[in-house]
Design an enzyme around this catalytic site. Structure first.
Site, PDB file in Angstrom:
ATOM      1  N   GLY A  22      -2.996   3.838  -1.303  1.00 48.62           N
ATOM      2  CA  GLY A  22      -1.451   4.376  -0.784  1.00 48.62           C
ATOM      3  C   GLY A  22      -0.326   3.331  -0.310  1.00 48.62           C
ATOM      4  CE  LYS A  53       3.887   5.306   0.712  1.00 50.47           C
ATOM      5  NZ  LYS A  53       2.832   5.728   1.004  1.00 50.47           N
ATOM      6  CG  ASP A 129       4.283   7.896   3.684  1.00 47.87           C
ATOM      7  OD1 ASP A 129       4.366   8.772   3.069  1.00 47.87           O
ATOM      8  OD2 ASP A 129       4.001   6.471   3.456  1.00 47.87           O
ATOM      9  CG  ASP A 130       6.982   4.351   4.537  1.00 44.71           C
ATOM     10  OD1 ASP A 130       7.118   4.456   5.873  1.00 44.71           O
ATOM     11  OD2 ASP A 130       6.342   3.883   3.823  1.00 44.71           O
ATOM     12  CE1 TYR A 173       3.794   4.746   9.503  1.00 44.93           C
ATOM     13  CE2 TYR A 173       5.396   6.051   8.627  1.00 44.93           C
ATOM     14  CZ  TYR A 173       4.907   5.005   8.836  1.00 44.93           C
ATOM     15  OH  TYR A 173       5.530   3.651   8.264  1.00 44.93           O
ATOM     16  CG  ASP A 239       1.691  -2.615   1.416  1.00 43.40           C
ATOM     17  OD1 ASP A 239       1.394  -2.851   2.509  1.00 43.40           O
ATOM     18  OD2 ASP A 239       1.723  -1.341   1.125  1.00 43.40           O
ATOM     19  CG  ASN A 267      -2.950   2.101   2.398  1.00 41.72           C
ATOM     20  OD1 ASN A 267      -3.171   2.192   1.333  1.00 41.72           O
ATOM     21  ND2 ASN A 267      -1.687   1.755   2.921  1.00 41.72           N
TER      22      ASN A 267
END
Length: 992
Positions: A22, A53, A129-130, A173, A239, A267
């Protein structure tokens, strides 16, 4: 009670434990995922979520159906997961631009998931999310709140798919993004009340990356969302930082949490082969029921790797008690054989993390800001109120500049769109994506004048102002919990080359950061690429050389243009005379892997050997003045007469040298390891840290010469290092997200170099191929004189006579040193203590940098001590052309003879006042091609030596027609500060 209720109500539901793909950046390949399924099965784990993503049909182009080719790959993945007994969760992220009230949109979503169900998928996830949390105008007419819109769509999809296993990732989250807090969040309470109770909700803990997750915090969120959460664990996610990969054990979560949870999915790192430890130790944790009472960090069991199990505390040996270092030990033992599996990798080494330019100053220092909802909305993470100090936004920007050196020189860019479902072994970038999605709102957010900051005493806030010129090298790092340990340090580094068409000197405020984009693992406002529509754009003009930190996802190991067909490493090595069979000494060992894991441990914690490197360097630098006492007293006749404190310093410097040598040897072993896929994933990290240690080790060797004043500490104490007041504590506390301290141990080590305004010096190009050949640094010694002379002559001729054939560039024997005598001879004769050389594995010198502290004094000394000798050595008779040297070289000879017989041109006061030191440097072109950072590393150590002597500015004087030499110095950070028109000279300078 909650645990009992959970056990009773969900006794038919298996605890979810597995891996989420993810992260942002280059996805894994089909074959890597299948390999993962086999490993998960072996470890007793049961779940995998497909949600990369930047795989474009997952998020950016979620509406698009899969092609026949993509469908075949996805079907084979789902079948492979089933065969291994792994639940394959297919995740979709439609929230970037979905209109929740549109029946057409919902039909499109159903059509996409129906297609995936035909591939055999039986478990799904919707991820919100995001994303922006503001409803569109059309949605506001239908839904009261954002949560109602998401719940409505999710429940309808869940029912449409016949109530399968289903995961939901909320926009809020984690606790720090709950508005105003977890208990009072209208959004989370709406989910709890209205989202189908059979749908599991993902949660990351108190933070996006949580240092610890407590039972109390899980009980709190469970009560609000009315079901136990599934932890989306970002502990090993990397990331957001191109300098960090996390190889430490799963920790900070007691196994006693398990009864309170629906599951845990990690993740992990973007690098597939960097995740063995993360996944293996999570599996070990999931099989335990109690946490070890021993301290989980290095202080309590720092030697665990070398101890016999019989010597371990009894509690560590119980199979139901989890101990992180013991779990690490077991994981390393099983990881080692992977290095000996013969696997090839294709193309150059590149970073998998996304390259993203920031659109706003860094906000994460504020623990309670909810960047998803509103940058101006401050909230608290708990129900009780507390007073939070405030900081001016300008001060926060200063912190941002220190920690990440965000570039503002280039327009924001989006990540390349990628497809991991069209090749079993590669991820392909798509150059012709149609129908781009409109840009998301992210670049026009205004910051408030004041925002609250953490109450942890972060030393940045004690800055003497916001002038970034006083700051240490940029780029931060954030290790994790290492309680009772010695002090340590922090620094930074980026990897992007300046545009050759522009002034090559990077301004301090326009450097590419150590992790050039501030992507969070589950990111909200700082990832352009995934926030904004993913239309493929030309990143930079063709004449810009994109560096390690740049978006270089074309032709990578897993990412390549569909038109390219790179050679494998084996093919590349066929012509390499260095490609010999690997002897036993170059084989990876268990101890090598412990070292590797210690160097790249966890987000809030360095491993023991990483701490050792930091503390030993700091001790040596701090105590180097003992060497001056011996020099002042006049040393005795040998080592036997050395004072105890000097002997200790020398012994510890030897130990530090060996520690650095171990890391260098690790680099060689990784470069030579049979599994080139592991090599591609890990080599760049070890290469980076080897580079940082080469600086520190050379600086210690220079300190051993004792050529610095008694008060040198006043000049070399960095403003923001691991040893600065409060820095280490803030770093390890977990109160800040780790991207506040980016760069990891690499940054910490770099920051120890006493070069405050040297951000650009830590920007190098990443080697495209793993090579065991790495240039090292050391102080000059008298035996190096001829080699330096040869390099100086060779480089000068390459710069000034590039079109002349090599056989015509041979100077006669009596003139062979004339160039070096004119350019560098006075430096190494009058000030040999201020000369640093770079050498290769054969101990052959390939570059040098030398300086004098005061140009005016240096010129006087040259005039009195050097030029008379040169005038005698090179008489004016040489100005007459004769058969002894070719007409091609006559102008060169004449130039230097005239220089020796002329009066020295004094350095203008406009230069000497601000840049009193004078420097000369050169590196062989062949060496620079192999190691782009060699000149910068030489300069870094030399500037540190000048700094130790109270000098903060240096210059070079170059003939204005010498374009190559001007370019060389511009590339290592010098800018024009004065132009002498009458003498046709350009003075370039830099502060440090």
């Amino acid at each position: 009670a909650a645990a009992v209720e959970h056990t009773t109500n969900d006794q038919q539901r298996q605890f979810i434990c597995g891996v989420i793909e993810g992260f942002y950046g280059r996805p894994w390949t089909t074959e890597q995922r299948k390999d993962l399924f086999r490993k998960l099965k072996k470890l007793g784990m049961d779940s995998y979520m497909y949600g990369p993503k930047d795989d474009y049909k997952h998020r950016a182009y979620w509406r698009e159906l899969y092609t026949v080719e993509e469908a075949d790959h996805l079907s084979s993945l789902i079948a492979a997961a089933k065969e291994a007994g792994i639940v394959f969760y297919y995740a979709l992220s439609p929230g970037l631009d979905m209109t929740y009230s549109s029946q057409k949109e919902i039909a499109t979503l159903k059509r996409k998931l129906d297609q995936v169900s035909q591939f055999g998928c039986e478990a799904y996830a919707l991820l919100f999310d995001d994303i922006e949390s503001e409803l569109s105008k059309a949605d506001k007419e239908v839904f009261q709140t954002f949560a109602n819109a998401q719940v409505s769509v999710t429940n309808e999809i869940y029912t449409h798919l016949s109530c399968p296993k289903f995961l939901f990732c909320p926009t809020q989250y984690c606790a720090s993004r709950a508005v105003p807090n977890v208990v009072d969040s209208e959004y989370l309470n709406t989910l709890g009340c209205k989202l189908n109770n059979e749908i599991d909700i993902l949660w990351t803990g108190d933070k996006v990356i949580s240092k610890i997750i407590t039972i109390e915090s899980i009980q709190e969120i469970t009560e609000v969302i009315r079901r136990p959460p599934v932890i989306w664990d970002n502990l090993h996610a990397n990331d957001y930082d191109q300098k960090r990969v996390f190889l430490g054990p799963y920790t900070g979560r007691a196994p006693e949490l398990i009864p309170y949870l629906r599951g845990v999915m990690t993740n992990p790192n973007c690098e597939f082969y960097g995740n063995f430890i993360a996944i293996h130790t999570l599996a070990s944790w999931s099989r335990c029921s109690m946490d070890s009472k021993m301290n989980s960090s290095v202080s309590a069991d720092i030697k665990l790797e070398t101890e016999n199990e019989d010597e371990l505390p009894v509690e560590c040996l119980s199979k139901n008690i989890y101990h992180p270092r013991l779990a690490l030990k077991n994981a390393i033992n099983e990881w080692l054989p992977e290095f000996f599996k013969i696997k090839e990798a294709f193309g150059p080494i590149t970073k998998p993390q996304p390259q993203v330019e920031m659109v706003m100053p860094i906000i994460p220092i504020i623990p309670s800001i909810n960047t998803c909802m509103s940058l101006t909305t401050t909230t608290t993470t708990t129900t009780n109120t507390r007073t939070v100090p405030e900081v001016n936004t300008t001060q926060l920007q200063a912190l941002a500049d220190i920690c990440s050196t965000v570039s503002s020189a280039m327009a924001p860019i989006s990540n390349p769109v990628m497809n991991s479902l069209v090749s079993p072994t590669k991820v392909v970038t798509n150059d012709d994506i149609l129908n781009p999605i409109p840009n998301a709102v992210a670049s026009s957010i205004e910051l408030p004048e004041k925002i609250p900051i953490s109450i942890v005493p972060v030393p940045i806030m004690e800055a003497k102002g916001v002038d970034c010129t006083i700051f240490d090298p940029p780029n931060e790092s954030a290790p994790k919990e290492s309680p009772v340990l010695e002090d340590i340090v922090l620094d930074e580094k980026g990897e992007q080359q300046p545009n050759p068409n522009e002034d090559t000197m990077l301004e301090e405020n326009s450097l590419s950061p150590l992790s050039a984009g501030l992507n969070e693992p589950m990111e909200c406002s700082s990832s352009i690429n995934s926030q904004v529509s993913p239309k493929q754009t030309k990143l930079v003009s063709d004449d810009v050389v994109m560096m390690e930190e740049s978006t270089n996802d074309l032709n990578t190991m897993h990412v390549e243009s569909t038109s390219s067909s790179p050679l494998s490493n084996a093919e590349m090595r066929e012509d390499d005379p260095e490609a010999k069979s690997i002897d036993v000494e170059n084989k990876m060992t268990i101890d090598d892997l412990y070292l590797l894991c210690d160097l790249f441990y966890l987000p809030f914690e360095h491993g023991s050997r990483g701490l050792k490197l930091l503390s030993e360097f700091q001790w040596l630098k701090t105590n180097a003045t003992v060497l001056l006492q011996e020099r002042a007293a006049g040393s005795g006749d040998g080592v036997k007469n050395l004072k105890p404190e000097i002997s200790e310093w020398l012994q510890r410097s030897d130990i530090f040298d060996k520690l650095c040598g171990n890391v260098q040897q690790l680099l060689v072993k990784i470069a030579n390891c049979e599994n080139k896929e592991i090599c591609h994933d890990l080599y760049s990290y070890v290469w980076d840290i080897s580079g940082a240690l080469s600086l520190l080790n050379c600086y210690i060797k220079w300190l051993a010469l004792g050529q610095f004043p008694q008060n040198s500490a006043a000049y070399t104490e960095g403003s923001y290092t691991w040893f600065s007041k409060g820095w280490k504590e803030a770093f390890m506390s977990g109160d800040q997200e780790p991207w506040v301290f980016r760069g990891g141990l690499i940054a910490d080590l770099q920051r120890l170099m006493p070069v405050d305004s040297g951000n650009d010096l830590f920007i190098y190009k990443l080697p495209e191929q793993a090579t065991p050949n790495y240039h090292m640094l050391r102080p000059y010694n008298i035996a190096d004189e001829q080699q330096i002379s040869n390099i100086c002559t060779r480089v000068y001729m390459q710069w000034n006579m590039p079109t002349v054939e090599k056989d015509q560039l041979r100077l006669p024997t009596h003139l062979s040193d004339i160039v070096a005598d004119g350019l560098v001879g006075a430096h190494i004769t009058l000030h040999p203590e201020l000369c640093i050389v770079a050498f290769d594995k054969n101990d052959t010198i390939v570059g040098y940098a030398c300086a004098a502290l005061d140009v005016n004094k240096f010129q006087r000394d040259v005039d009195v001590c050097w030029l008379p000798e040169m005038r005698e050595k090179y008489s004016k008779a040489l100005l007459e052309n004769d058969a002894e040297h070719s007409t091609t070289l006559q102008p060169l000879v004449a130039q230097f003879v005239e220089m020796f017989h002329s009066t020295i041109v004094s350095c203008p006061c406009e230069v000497s006042n601000s840049f009193p030191a004078v420097l000369s440097a050169a590196t062989l072109q062949q060496a620079e091609q192999l190691d782009n950072g060699i000149a910068k590393r030489l300069l870094t150590v030399l500037l540190g030596a000048l700094r130790a002597n109270g000098c903060f500015g240096v210059h070079v004087c170059v003939p204005e027609q010498d374009a190559e030499q001007l370019g060389f110095y511009a590339r290592i950070g010098f800018m024009e500060v004065y132009r002498d028109e009458s003498n046709k000279r350009v003075y370039l300078g830099r502060r440090f």
